[in-house]
Design an enzyme around this catalytic site. Structure first.
Site, PDB file in Angstrom:
ATOM      1  N   PRO A  83       0.791  -1.233   0.000  1.00 13.07           N
ATOM      2  CA  PRO A  83       0.000   0.000   0.000  1.00 13.07           C
ATOM      3  C   PRO A  83       0.826   1.287   0.000  1.00 13.07           C
ATOM      4  O   PRO A  83       1.829   1.404   0.713  1.00 13.07           O
ATOM      5  CB  PRO A  83      -0.822  -0.140   1.283  1.00 13.07           C
ATOM      6  CG  PRO A  83      -1.000  -1.616   1.446  1.00 13.07           C
ATOM      7  CD  PRO A  83       0.312  -2.196   0.999  1.00 13.07           C
ATOM      8  N   CYS A  84       0.357   2.253  -0.783  1.00  9.84           N
ATOM      9  CA  CYS A  84       1.062   3.522  -0.952  1.00  9.84           C
ATOM     10  C   CYS A  84       0.664   4.620   0.042  1.00  9.84           C
ATOM     11  O   CYS A  84       1.483   5.516   0.322  1.00  9.84           O
ATOM     12  CB  CYS A  84       0.838   4.055  -2.364  1.00  9.84           C
ATOM     13  SG  CYS A  84       1.406   2.945  -3.666  1.00  9.84           S
ATOM     14  N   PRO A  85      -0.585   4.643   0.562  1.00  9.07           N
ATOM     15  CA  PRO A  85      -1.011   5.763   1.412  1.00  9.07           C
ATOM     16  C   PRO A  85      -0.084   6.124   2.564  1.00  9.07           C
ATOM     17  O   PRO A  85       0.015   7.308   2.906  1.00  9.07           O
ATOM     18  CB  PRO A  85      -2.392   5.298   1.915  1.00  9.07           C
ATOM     19  CG  PRO A  85      -2.913   4.449   0.806  1.00  9.07           C
ATOM     20  CD  PRO A  85      -1.705   3.698   0.304  1.00  9.07           C
ATOM     21  N   PRO A  86       0.624   5.158   3.197  1.00 10.12           N
ATOM     22  CA  PRO A  86       1.510   5.565   4.295  1.00 10.12           C
ATOM     23  C   PRO A  86       2.634   6.517   3.881  1.00 10.12           C
ATOM     24  O   PRO A  86       3.219   7.192   4.726  1.00 10.12           O
ATOM     25  CB  PRO A  86       2.088   4.228   4.774  1.00 10.12           C
ATOM     26  CG  PRO A  86       1.068   3.210   4.400  1.00 10.12           C
ATOM     27  CD  PRO A  86       0.539   3.696   3.082  1.00 10.12           C
ATOM     28  N   PHE A  87       2.931   6.569   2.571  1.00  9.28           N
ATOM     29  CA  PHE A  87       4.084   7.343   2.113  1.00  9.28           C
ATOM     30  C   PHE A  87       3.749   8.439   1.102  1.00  9.28           C
ATOM     31  O   PHE A  87       4.605   9.248   0.777  1.00  9.28           O
ATOM     32  CB  PHE A  87       5.117   6.392   1.476  1.00  9.28           C
ATOM     33  CG  PHE A  87       5.441   5.198   2.313  1.00  9.28           C
ATOM     34  CD1 PHE A  87       6.222   5.323   3.447  1.00  9.28           C
ATOM     35  CD2 PHE A  87       4.941   3.942   1.990  1.00  9.28           C
ATOM     36  CE1 PHE A  87       6.515   4.218   4.243  1.00  9.28           C
ATOM     37  CE2 PHE A  87       5.221   2.828   2.773  1.00  9.28           C
ATOM     38  CZ  PHE A  87       6.011   2.968   3.906  1.00  9.28           C
TER      39      PHE A  87
END
Length: 422
Positions: A83-87
């Site tokens: 998943p990309c949302p954390p970064f």
């Protein structure tokens, strides 16, 4: 002979398809979203796709009830688009504190799976100074496991994809193969949006097609798939919408069909919207009929928009395959240092004076620069601070990220947000 791969957070198969073309066969793909899992299964069974995999598991990849990493020990490649949302720059950049963060967990699985190679891709935000310590932790952990790892920012447009789409890619190989790895060389002259989509946009005889192709004579901005948390399908945030407007594309949604002969758009206003088939082509997927996306329209768009472009995955996959085959001449590879202050704190393992940290890098740092670095580290690591007679000291504590701990906050947070995670 194809090499075997296991892919987690596989999405709609962009990376899987590219790796398949590079010479890897997927023995397992794990994906959280049910529609994306159906997409993988459908295309594996589709004769025209030229793609196959042995098994698809649907659910939380960190749930031991979904799959057991130890059963795939010694696989040639462990891959994933975690998943990309954390970064992401557009988000809160919570990193290790985000319940969707699976980067550190995936790296930890290397100790169990012992793949010959690891491939992970994420958004450009992970390359920013905010995550220097996080990246350093990942590199150091892989080094202790006997791998040589390297990050590289890759633009999809460098591999004949008509879209910028920068992705931050991590490749790690066991030491005996690492010297043979070479990042793929960029290609030239990626097609423009107009060139790529002229036949699709003009399918129904739209009278303004030539004007549109001329206006859309550029590479597309990055397509943003979005998440279940944020509304329906559109092509990106405000800045991206402005870039699409310059291409005479209405980015405020996705069309069900292309313009017809009686449709007319103002040259000064919004142009036509793209269809999912067009977006898929801009991502580097085969045309409809050769790659099918399952689910309702918005789900299809998210699957497409969040994918790793197959041509990019193919290029990186071929480079990994060549390294595993020990093709070419081996060259010594030394990991790039991402956070010297983290390195000093970790090596000392105790409190370090701020003055000592000022000389951690290649050039002397101001105290304010050290404090800024410590502040960033404190978002992903527990940092202890101690002051004695006006002298400040810092000590690096535990990593906050989820790496498989039974008592980690991630479990409760994940269950609470499960319906909105995509």
């Amino acid at each position: 002979m194809k090499l075997n791969a296991v892919e987690i957070c596989a999405g709609a198969g962009g990376q899987a398809l590219g790796l398949h073309k590079a010479g890897f066969h997927h023995t397992l793909a794990v994906e959280l979203d049910q529609n994306a899992s159906k997409t993988l299964k459908t295309n594996s069974d589709l004769k025209n796709s030229g793609f196959s995999l042995d098994e698809v598991k649907t659910g939380d990849v960190a749930d031991p009830g979904i799959w057991k990493p130890h059963e795939y020990k010694g696989i040639d490649l462990l891959a994933g688009g975690v998943p990309c949302p954390p970064f992401t720059i557009a988000g809160k950049q919570l990193g290790a504190n985000d319940e969707r963060d699976l980067f550190a967990w995936t790296v930890e699985q290397v100790a169990t799976v012992e793949p010959r190679a690891l491939l992970l891709e994420n958004v450009r935000g992970l390359s920013m100074p905010r995550f220097a310590g996080y990246r350093q932790h990942v590199l150091d952990r892989l080094t202790t496991l006997g791998y040589v790892a390297e990050w590289r920012l890759i633009h999809a447009s460098d591999f004949n994809v008509p879209q910028l789409r920068p992705r931050f890619v991590l490749v790690a190989l066991q030491e005996k193969y690492a010297g043979y790895f070479r990042w793929p060389k960029p290609l030239l002259n990626a097609p423009t949006v107009g060139e790529s989509l002229k036949d699709l946009m003009g399918t129904r005889g739209w009278g303004q097609i030539d004007d549109w192709v001329e206006r859309a004579n550029k590479i597309a901005p990055t397509i943003v798939g979005g998440s279940k948390k944020h509304g329906g399908a559109d092509l990106g945030p405000t800045r991206a919408k402005r870039a699409w407007h310059e291409l005479w594309v209405d980015a405020h949604g996705v069309a069900n069909d292309v313009p017809g002969p009686k449709d007319e758009y103002s040259l000064d206003g919004r142009g036509p919207k793209l269809t999912n088939e067009m977006v898929a082509r801009l991502q580097g997927f085969p045309d409809e009929g050769k790659w099918i996306f399952e689910g309702p329209k918005t789900s299809k768009y998210r699957q497409i928009g969040n994918a790793f472009p197959p041509p990019v995955a193919e290029a990186v996959g071929k480079a990994i395959k060549n390294a595993l085959g020990k093709k070419g001449e081996a060259v010594a590879r030394k990991p790039v240092e991402h956070d010297p202050i983290y390195k000093v704190l970790k090596e000392v393992g105790d409190f370090v004076k701020v003055e000592s940290l000022q000389t951690a890098g290649d050039k002397p740092l101001e105290i304010s620069e050290v404090e800024l670095s410590i502040s960033r580290l404190g978002k992903d690591f527990n940092i202890e601070t101690f002051s004695d007679n006006g002298v400040t000291k810092y000590k690096l504590g535990s990593f906050k990220a989820f790496t498989g701990q039974d008592d980690h906050d991630r479990h409760a947070m994940f269950l609470k947000s499960r319906a909105k995670i995509s």
